[in-house]
Design a protein around this motif. Sequence first.
Motif, PDB file in Angstrom:
ATOM      1  N   MET A  22       0.816  -1.216   0.000  1.00 25.09           N
ATOM      2  CA  MET A  22       0.000   0.000   0.000  1.00 25.09           C
ATOM      3  C   MET A  22       0.851   1.269   0.000  1.00 25.09           C
ATOM      4  N   SER A  23       2.019   1.221   0.687  1.00 26.37           N
ATOM      5  CA  SER A  23       2.871   2.411   0.679  1.00 26.37           C
ATOM      6  C   SER A  23       3.474   2.627  -0.711  1.00 26.37           C
ATOM      7  N   LEU A  25       1.963   1.834  -3.470  1.00 25.50           N
ATOM      8  CA  LEU A  25       0.832   2.365  -4.229  1.00 25.50           C
ATOM      9  C   LEU A  25       0.654   3.860  -3.938  1.00 25.50           C
ATOM     10  N   ALA A  26       0.839   4.237  -2.683  1.00 24.85           N
ATOM     11  CA  ALA A  26       0.715   5.655  -2.306  1.00 24.85           C
ATOM     12  C   ALA A  26       1.739   6.490  -3.063  1.00 24.85           C
ATOM     13  N   THR A  27       2.985   5.990  -3.122  1.00 23.32           N
ATOM     14  CA  THR A  27       4.046   6.723  -3.811  1.00 23.32           C
ATOM     15  C   THR A  27       3.760   6.790  -5.308  1.00 23.32           C
ATOM     16  N   ALA A  28       3.376   5.656  -5.883  1.00 21.11           N
ATOM     17  CA  ALA A  28       3.159   5.587  -7.329  1.00 21.11           C
ATOM     18  C   ALA A  28       2.027   6.504  -7.777  1.00 21.11           C
ATOM     19  N   THR A  29       1.021   6.705  -6.928  1.00 22.78           N
ATOM     20  CA  THR A  29      -0.149   7.491  -7.337  1.00 22.78           C
ATOM     21  C   THR A  29      -0.160   8.882  -6.705  1.00 22.78           C
ATOM     22  N   GLY A  30       0.859   9.207  -5.919  1.00 23.33           N
ATOM     23  CA  GLY A  30       0.885  10.513  -5.251  1.00 23.33           C
ATOM     24  C   GLY A  30      -0.258  10.670  -4.258  1.00 23.33           C
ATOM     25  N   SER A  31      -0.658   9.587  -3.631  1.00 23.19           N
ATOM     26  CA  SER A  31      -1.804   9.637  -2.723  1.00 23.19           C
ATOM     27  C   SER A  31      -1.397  10.025  -1.306  1.00 23.19           C
ATOM     28  N   ILE A  32      -2.375  10.446  -0.524  1.00 20.85           N
ATOM     29  CA  ILE A  32      -2.169  10.679   0.914  1.00 20.85           C
ATOM     30  C   ILE A  32      -2.174   9.316   1.587  1.00 20.85           C
ATOM     31  N   ASN A  33      -1.103   9.021   2.312  1.00 19.11           N
ATOM     32  CA  ASN A  33      -0.961   7.679   2.891  1.00 19.11           C
ATOM     33  C   ASN A  33      -1.516   7.647   4.313  1.00 19.11           C
ATOM     34  N   LEU A  34      -2.753   7.218   4.441  1.00 21.45           N
ATOM     35  CA  LEU A  34      -3.329   6.989   5.772  1.00 21.45           C
ATOM     36  C   LEU A  34      -3.321   5.487   6.075  1.00 21.45           C
ATOM     37  N   GLY A  35      -2.390   4.779   5.432  1.00 23.28           N
ATOM     38  CA  GLY A  35      -2.256   3.342   5.632  1.00 23.28           C
ATOM     39  C   GLY A  35      -1.342   3.053   6.806  1.00 23.28           C
ATOM     40  N   GLN A  36      -0.040   3.214   6.564  1.00 23.12           N
ATOM     41  CA  GLN A  36       0.925   2.867   7.604  1.00 23.12           C
ATOM     42  C   GLN A  36       0.935   3.920   8.713  1.00 23.12           C
ATOM     43  N   GLY A  37       1.018   3.448   9.966  1.00 29.25           N
ATOM     44  CA  GLY A  37       0.916   4.349  11.110  1.00 29.25           C
ATOM     45  C   GLY A  37       2.235   4.965  11.525  1.00 29.25           C
ATOM     46  N   PHE A  38       2.698   5.940  10.764  1.00 26.05           N
ATOM     47  CA  PHE A  38       3.858   6.701  11.238  1.00 26.05           C
ATOM     48  C   PHE A  38       3.520   8.176  11.128  1.00 26.05           C
ATOM     49  N   CYS A 344      -9.562   8.260  -5.520  1.00 26.15           N
ATOM     50  CA  CYS A 344      -9.598   9.568  -4.848  1.00 26.15           C
ATOM     51  C   CYS A 344      -8.286   9.987  -4.200  1.00 26.15           C
ATOM     52  N   GLY A 345      -7.202   9.237  -4.427  1.00 28.51           N
ATOM     53  CA  GLY A 345      -5.913   9.720  -3.947  1.00 28.51           C
ATOM     54  C   GLY A 345      -5.697   9.565  -2.454  1.00 28.51           C
ATOM     55  N   VAL A 346      -6.252   8.495  -1.876  1.00 28.57           N
ATOM     56  CA  VAL A 346      -6.022   8.206  -0.454  1.00 28.57           C
ATOM     57  C   VAL A 346      -5.675   6.724  -0.328  1.00 28.57           C
ATOM     58  N   VAL A 347      -4.750   6.412   0.589  1.00 23.97           N
ATOM     59  CA  VAL A 347      -4.391   5.016   0.842  1.00 23.97           C
ATOM     60  C   VAL A 347      -4.839   4.622   2.242  1.00 23.97           C
ATOM     61  N   ALA A 348      -5.463   3.447   2.342  1.00 20.32           N
ATOM     62  CA  ALA A 348      -5.890   2.886   3.629  1.00 20.32           C
ATOM     63  C   ALA A 348      -5.507   1.410   3.649  1.00 20.32           C
ATOM     64  N   ILE A 349      -5.776   0.758   4.767  1.00 20.04           N
ATOM     65  CA  ILE A 349      -5.397  -0.657   4.915  1.00 20.04           C
ATOM     66  C   ILE A 349      -6.656  -1.501   5.162  1.00 20.04           C
ATOM     67  N   PRO A 350      -6.813  -2.585   4.408  1.00 18.35           N
ATOM     68  CA  PRO A 350      -7.959  -3.465   4.646  1.00 18.35           C
ATOM     69  C   PRO A 350      -7.736  -4.327   5.883  1.00 18.35           C
ATOM     70  N   ASN A 351      -8.663  -4.269   6.851  1.00 14.22           N
ATOM     71  CA  ASN A 351      -8.499  -5.048   8.087  1.00 14.22           C
ATOM     72  C   ASN A 351      -8.486  -6.552   7.836  1.00 14.22           C
TER      73      ASN A 351
END
Length: 396
Positions: A22-23, A25-38, A344-351
Amino acid sequence: MGARPLLNRRLDGLGTTIFAEMSALATATGSINLGQGFPDTDGPEEVREAAVRALREGRGNQYPPGPGVPELRTAISAHQRRRYGLDYDPDTEVLVTAGATEAIAAALLALLEPGDEVVALEPFYDSYSACIAMAGAVRVPLTLRAPDFRPDLDRLRSLVTPRTRLLLLNSPHNPTGLVLSPDELTAIAELAVERDLLVVTDEVYEHLVFEGAHHPIAALPGMRERTVSISSAGKTFSFTGWKVGWVTGTPELVAAVRTAKQYLTYVSAGPFQYAVAEALALPDSYFDGFRADLLHKRDLLADGLAAAGFRVFRPGGTYFVTTDITPLGEQDGIEFCRSLPERCGVVAIPNAVFYDDVDAGRPLVRFTFCKRVDVLEDAVDRLTRLRPVDRTSRTS
Ligand SMILES: *Cc1c(COP(=O)(O)O)cnc(C)c1O
């Protein structure tokens, strides 16, 4: 190399973590990464400066002592006493590790025999499954289910067998945000005592409890002698790259964990250990301010997600919020998260990736709120574009 697979069977199915996928993917698409918790801002300046000072003064640039530098062990001991009234001898009952990750690995590798059963709350933090597998043990999930994710304590009791060696706890819980209540902790502790189980408890979000206080299970009757408590500086002080974690427990438990730990990294993060010693001694105002900041961000993101059409499970702790995507007309969190950056340019993580019981996790998606307010506002703005179009209000 013949027909035999290279990766041993214990690690089968543990390919790449979802965070890497997912990270990227965030870089490749220029998305806001709300996936990894840092966090996207560093922790306190004085703590950063303490690390610079230690490095310049040549403290910790060579192998620090195996159990950790005395200044940090003393600070960890003082923190446990000040916050929870728990007394741990810095020399025999505290061990510094390469983050909570190494503490978890060393504890499980040290305490488990092949075939032992480990009861753990699922969804599991991803390293738990891997470490249980590397120890040759068997994971037995206690499934936490929406909407409130409370553990079913009768079910827990029924999962304990003569082969159960250990309960692996995590409160506040990543990814659900569940904070085990004093009553739940008491029931779990009574079971552990009755069935003579060890408890390994991951408390890295101890300073992110939004209602009430954090209650370490080690403080309950009969628990000190059977509990390995784990925490870390990464989340509490917003220095996840430093990888300074620790274990507290009886001399016997700490010696066992140290036996495994000394052959994993041996030691790590020398100068950062001195800085974390200073961080742990920060006044209560730091910890209160940190929690208040994240509480504000929790509500900003939770309200925004609800307005965008998600069903939101507001967390009692951690810096993650779990949502259900079915009100958006979606069913599958993994597919949803793969398409979200494009849509929509956002990254999240599927539980779902944290569950053995994939049906329990299928429609659930996790977002982190440990980001700057403007970043969270931008993300919410982007996510509102997902709302199914309301055709009745069209004017043209
Ligand atoms: C982030 C996290 C860890 C890892 O902590 P480190 O100190 O970075 O190794 C462990 N457990 C949980 C539940 C986490 O969220």
